[in-house]
Write a protein that holds these residues in place. Structure first.
Motif, PDB file in Angstrom:
ATOM      1  N   ILE A  60      -1.303 -11.298  -3.428  1.00 28.24           N
ATOM      2  CA  ILE A  60      -1.115 -10.484  -4.491  1.00 28.24           C
ATOM      3  C   ILE A  60      -0.491 -11.356  -5.966  1.00 28.24           C
ATOM      4  CG2 ILE A  60      -0.083  -8.388  -5.561  1.00 28.24           C
ATOM      5  CD1 ILE A  60      -0.206  -7.171  -2.795  1.00 28.24           C
ATOM      6  N   PRO A  61      -1.309 -11.417  -6.858  1.00 24.42           N
ATOM      7  CA  PRO A  61      -0.838 -12.217  -8.049  1.00 24.42           C
ATOM      8  C   PRO A  61       0.403 -11.547  -8.500  1.00 24.42           C
ATOM      9  CG  PRO A  61      -3.235 -11.884  -8.121  1.00 24.42           C
ATOM     10  CD  PRO A  61      -2.835 -10.801  -7.175  1.00 24.42           C
ATOM     11  N   ASP A  62       1.287 -12.399  -9.321  1.00 27.46           N
ATOM     12  CA  ASP A  62       2.687 -11.976  -9.954  1.00 27.46           C
ATOM     13  C   ASP A  62       2.448 -10.752 -10.813  1.00 27.46           C
ATOM     14  OD1 ASP A  62       3.849 -13.575  -8.263  1.00 27.46           O
ATOM     15  OD2 ASP A  62       3.918 -15.187  -9.665  1.00 27.46           O
ATOM     16  N   ASN A  63       1.329 -10.622 -11.597  1.00 23.74           N
ATOM     17  CA  ASN A  63       1.209  -9.884 -12.641  1.00 23.74           C
ATOM     18  C   ASN A  63       0.691  -8.429 -12.057  1.00 23.74           C
ATOM     19  OD1 ASN A  63      -1.520 -10.866 -12.062  1.00 23.74           O
ATOM     20  ND2 ASN A  63      -2.061 -10.056 -14.083  1.00 23.74           N
ATOM     21  N   TYR A  64       0.883  -8.098 -10.687  1.00 25.03           N
ATOM     22  CA  TYR A  64       0.736  -6.780 -10.251  1.00 25.03           C
ATOM     23  C   TYR A  64       2.043  -6.280  -9.510  1.00 25.03           C
ATOM     24  CZ  TYR A  64      -4.383  -7.816 -10.370  1.00 25.03           C
ATOM     25  OH  TYR A  64      -5.812  -7.564 -10.627  1.00 25.03           O
ATOM     26  N   LYS A  65       2.225  -4.901  -9.523  1.00 29.32           N
ATOM     27  CA  LYS A  65       3.490  -4.252  -9.218  1.00 29.32           C
ATOM     28  C   LYS A  65       2.763  -3.701  -7.662  1.00 29.32           C
ATOM     29  CE  LYS A  65       6.638  -4.443 -12.362  1.00 29.32           C
ATOM     30  NZ  LYS A  65       7.650  -5.317 -11.974  1.00 29.32           N
ATOM     31  N   GLU A 111      -0.120  -4.884 -14.072  1.00 28.25           N
ATOM     32  CA  GLU A 111       0.997  -4.492 -14.874  1.00 28.25           C
ATOM     33  C   GLU A 111       0.436  -3.858 -16.307  1.00 28.25           C
ATOM     34  OE1 GLU A 111       4.562  -7.370 -13.399  1.00 28.25           O
ATOM     35  OE2 GLU A 111       3.302  -7.725 -15.117  1.00 28.25           O
ATOM     36  N   ASP A 112      -0.641  -4.531 -16.929  1.00 25.05           N
ATOM     37  CA  ASP A 112      -0.929  -3.972 -18.215  1.00 25.05           C
ATOM     38  C   ASP A 112      -1.630  -2.650 -18.093  1.00 25.05           C
ATOM     39  OD1 ASP A 112      -3.247  -5.596 -16.676  1.00 25.05           O
ATOM     40  OD2 ASP A 112      -4.382  -4.265 -18.104  1.00 25.05           O
ATOM     41  N   LEU A 113      -1.699  -2.108 -16.555  1.00 24.97           N
ATOM     42  CA  LEU A 113      -2.276  -0.524 -16.666  1.00 24.97           C
ATOM     43  C   LEU A 113      -0.886   0.399 -16.620  1.00 24.97           C
ATOM     44  CD1 LEU A 113      -5.109  -1.103 -14.159  1.00 24.97           C
ATOM     45  CD2 LEU A 113      -5.270  -0.641 -16.711  1.00 24.97           C
ATOM     46  N   MET A 147      -6.629  -1.667  -9.933  1.00 25.78           N
ATOM     47  CA  MET A 147      -5.704  -1.110  -8.896  1.00 25.78           C
ATOM     48  C   MET A 147      -6.241  -0.723  -7.696  1.00 25.78           C
ATOM     49  SD  MET A 147      -4.207   2.933  -9.690  1.00 25.78           S
ATOM     50  CE  MET A 147      -3.949   3.687  -8.019  1.00 25.78           C
ATOM     51  N   ILE A 148      -5.415  -0.762  -6.514  1.00 24.92           N
ATOM     52  CA  ILE A 148      -6.306  -0.882  -5.426  1.00 24.92           C
ATOM     53  C   ILE A 148      -5.004   0.202  -4.789  1.00 24.92           C
ATOM     54  CG2 ILE A 148      -6.071  -1.677  -2.856  1.00 24.92           C
ATOM     55  CD1 ILE A 148      -6.785  -4.448  -4.411  1.00 24.92           C
ATOM     56  N   TYR A 149      -5.387   1.196  -3.953  1.00 19.56           N
ATOM     57  CA  TYR A 149      -4.591   2.309  -3.081  1.00 19.56           C
ATOM     58  C   TYR A 149      -4.979   2.247  -1.749  1.00 19.56           C
ATOM     59  CZ  TYR A 149      -7.655   6.062  -4.320  1.00 19.56           C
ATOM     60  OH  TYR A 149      -8.911   6.769  -4.542  1.00 19.56           O
ATOM     61  N   ALA A 150      -4.036   2.650  -1.015  1.00 23.17           N
ATOM     62  CA  ALA A 150      -4.357   3.012   0.633  1.00 23.17           C
ATOM     63  C   ALA A 150      -3.256   3.992   1.246  1.00 23.17           C
ATOM     64  CB  ALA A 150      -4.518   1.654   1.170  1.00 23.17           C
ATOM     65  N   GLY A 151      -3.750   4.830   1.848  1.00 22.45           N
ATOM     66  CA  GLY A 151      -2.876   5.653   2.696  1.00 22.45           C
ATOM     67  C   GLY A 151      -2.483   4.762   3.963  1.00 22.45           C
ATOM     68  N   PRO A 182     -11.262  -1.730 -15.706  1.00 24.25           N
ATOM     69  CA  PRO A 182     -10.587  -1.714 -14.585  1.00 24.25           C
ATOM     70  C   PRO A 182     -11.087  -1.118 -13.389  1.00 24.25           C
ATOM     71  CG  PRO A 182      -9.063  -0.934 -16.433  1.00 24.25           C
ATOM     72  CD  PRO A 182     -10.543  -0.953 -16.914  1.00 24.25           C
ATOM     73  N   LEU A 183     -11.372  -1.945 -12.522  1.00 26.61           N
ATOM     74  CA  LEU A 183     -11.800  -1.353 -11.223  1.00 26.61           C
ATOM     75  C   LEU A 183     -10.772  -0.719 -10.186  1.00 26.61           C
ATOM     76  CD1 LEU A 183     -14.359  -1.303  -9.450  1.00 26.61           C
ATOM     77  CD2 LEU A 183     -14.090  -3.722  -8.398  1.00 26.61           C
ATOM     78  N   ILE A 184     -10.919   0.465  -9.671  1.00 34.19           N
ATOM     79  CA  ILE A 184      -9.976   1.007  -9.034  1.00 34.19           C
ATOM     80  C   ILE A 184     -10.619   1.332  -7.530  1.00 34.19           C
ATOM     81  CG2 ILE A 184      -8.348   2.998  -8.576  1.00 34.19           C
ATOM     82  CD1 ILE A 184      -8.225   3.204 -11.593  1.00 34.19           C
ATOM     83  N   ALA A 185     -10.045   1.003  -6.501  1.00 32.93           N
ATOM     84  CA  ALA A 185     -10.395   0.984  -5.117  1.00 32.93           C
ATOM     85  C   ALA A 185      -9.633   1.916  -3.963  1.00 32.93           C
ATOM     86  CB  ALA A 185     -10.648  -0.183  -4.589  1.00 32.93           C
ATOM     87  N   ASP A 186     -10.230   2.633  -3.454  1.00 29.08           N
ATOM     88  CA  ASP A 186      -9.454   3.497  -2.358  1.00 29.08           C
ATOM     89  C   ASP A 186      -9.875   2.730  -1.370  1.00 29.08           C
ATOM     90  OD1 ASP A 186      -8.662   5.150  -0.179  1.00 29.08           O
ATOM     91  OD2 ASP A 186      -9.932   6.954  -0.818  1.00 29.08           O
ATOM     92  N   MET A 187      -8.593   2.055  -0.728  1.00 30.75           N
ATOM     93  CA  MET A 187      -9.039   0.987   0.380  1.00 30.75           C
ATOM     94  C   MET A 187      -8.293   1.576   1.778  1.00 30.75           C
ATOM     95  SD  MET A 187      -9.201  -2.676  -0.612  1.00 30.75           S
ATOM     96  CE  MET A 187     -10.479  -3.380  -1.993  1.00 30.75           C
ATOM     97  N   SER A 188      -8.088   2.891   1.746  1.00 31.29           N
ATOM     98  CA  SER A 188      -7.263   3.531   2.758  1.00 31.29           C
ATOM     99  C   SER A 188      -7.742   2.841   4.184  1.00 31.29           C
ATOM    100  CB  SER A 188      -7.639   4.936   2.809  1.00 31.29           C
ATOM    101  OG  SER A 188      -6.804   5.696   1.586  1.00 31.29           O
ATOM    102  N   SER A 189      -9.169   2.695   4.364  1.00 31.93           N
ATOM    103  CA  SER A 189      -9.541   2.503   5.706  1.00 31.93           C
ATOM    104  C   SER A 189      -9.976   0.855   5.683  1.00 31.93           C
ATOM    105  CB  SER A 189     -10.449   3.684   6.165  1.00 31.93           C
ATOM    106  OG  SER A 189     -11.605   3.781   5.277  1.00 31.93           O
TER     107      SER A 189
END
Ligand SMILES: *Cc1c(COP(=O)(O)O)cnc(C)c1O
Length: 361
Positions: free
Chosen positions: A64-69, A211-213, A190-194, A169-176
């Motif tokens: 994960i690049p440094d400019n991501y939380k 971070e810019d988001l 942004m990426i998110y995952a349960g 910005p591309l946002i992905a639900d990567m839960s599975s």
């Protein structure tokens, strides 16, 4: 003696046995401190180090690049369906969504409560058996973001490519699908995952956000749902789900021991090939998904005669093959073969499938 069977549950899903054993060993007395990790202040040095190590290990695994939380939040992936527009869709704004099945439809429905949703592409025209290529997408110039679901857990469709959305910005639900193979995080806003599919136990959702988001939440966004508040407080604005965070950290370490995501890709590729080829070479079983769009993690299949479903499931259970029943909305069978499900489980499943076909084919 406890017995561990092969678990194909879609979620909460199988966890690596070695990790469960380690958690068991540390449960009463974490690292000689005389108490369980569940009984510590989340602000203690001990827990903060658990939390920070977990984040660093996840950063290492996904590069994960440094400019991501990286945020460790609650409310599951489903809460993200609302949290994303509250943070990233301005009042009266527009967002593009790609519809590839049940989970993307839920994200669309929820986002529609907060603004204008443009369904830029839908797999509906293919009965949800194939993913429309990007040439057929109608992205809108003014979209605040583009949302899609790289792996549809229920339908069994998975993108083998990353959409190109230019500056949007591309946002992905990567839960599975998160952690099932290497990923170029820099392609995403942004990426998110349960957690309860391929990360750890339920109760946690991981958000990786550029971070810019941050700093774009609506004035009406509840404090608890504001990514910026979570980021400023290292995901500890309030009490986080400490045990789930800790256990996820053990899984990140386990993944590193397996050789990281390159190794997981090889292992997962072999598993999916084993199962799809068993399905494709049989007369009894079938999977309807276009081969290039097939999921590596969730593999639905049908029997030629659905009166055989019950005996199939009963025989599977007798052999210690658990949770193969398909989602209630689609019926049939589904094998979820996440990282913690070994090749041996898939081998046992295909051996049973062949045996059952011989008896009933
Ligand atoms: C399971 C799942 C969800 C819902 O997750 P919760 O944590 O139960 O809210 C959302 N999206 C996808 C792709 C899923 O697989």
């Amino acid at each position: 003696m406890s017995k561990r069977l092969f678990n194909f549950c879609a979620g909460p899903a199988a966890l690596p046995e070695a990790v469960l054993q380690q958690a068991q060993q540390e449960l009463l007395d974490w690292q000689g401190k005389g108490l369980s990790v569940m009984e510590m202040s989340h602000r203690s040095d001990e827990f903060v180090s658990v939390a920070e190590t977990a984040e660093q290990d996840l950063r290492d695994l996904l590069a994960i690049p440094d400019n991501y939380k990286v945020l460790f939040l609650q409310g599951g992936a489903s809460q993200q369906f609302a949290q994303i527009p509250l943070n990233l869709l301005p009042d009266g704004g527009m967002a593009d969504y790609i519809d590839t099945g049940i989970w993307s439809a839920k994200a669309i429905e929820e986002a529609s409560r907060f603004g204008n949703v443009n369904v830029a592409a839908s797999a509906k025209g293919y009965d949800y058996f194939a993913i429309p290529g990007q040439n057929d997408w109608q992205l809108s110039a003014e979209a605040a973001y583009v949302h899609y679901t790289p792996n549809e857990t229920i339908g069994g469709l998975e993108f083998s490519w990353i959409p190109d959305t230019g500056d949007t910005p591309l946002i992905a639900d990567m839960s599975s699908t998160i952690l099932s193979r290497p990923l170029d995080v820099s392609r995403y806003g942004m990426i998110y995952a349960g957690a309860q599919k391929n990360i750890g136990p339920s109760g946690l959702v991981v958000v990786i956000i550029r971070e810019d988001l941050l700093g774009r939440a609506r004035a009406t966004c509840p404090t608890m749902l504001d990514y910026t508040v979570a980021a400023r407080n290292a995901s500890m604005y309030n009490t986080p789900p400490t045990f789930a965070w800790y256990l996820s950290g053990l899984i990140f370490q386990w993944l590193k021991q397996q050789g990281g995501l390159d190794a997981m890709q090889r292992i997962n590729d072999a598993k999916q090939q084993t199962l799809y080829s068993a399905i494709d070479t049989s007369e009894l079983y079938s999977n309807p998904i276009s081969p290039v769009d097939r999921s590596w993690m969730n593999i639905p299949f049908r029997l030629a005669d659905d009166r055989l479903d019950k005996p199939f499931l009963a025989g599977a259970e007798e052999r210690g093959l658990l949770n193969l029943k398909g989602h209630r909305s689609v019926g049939g069978m589904r094998a979820s073969i996440y990282n913690a499900v070994p090749q041996a489980a898939v081998d046992a499943l295909v051996a049973y499938m062949a045996e059952f076909e011989q008896q009933h084919g």
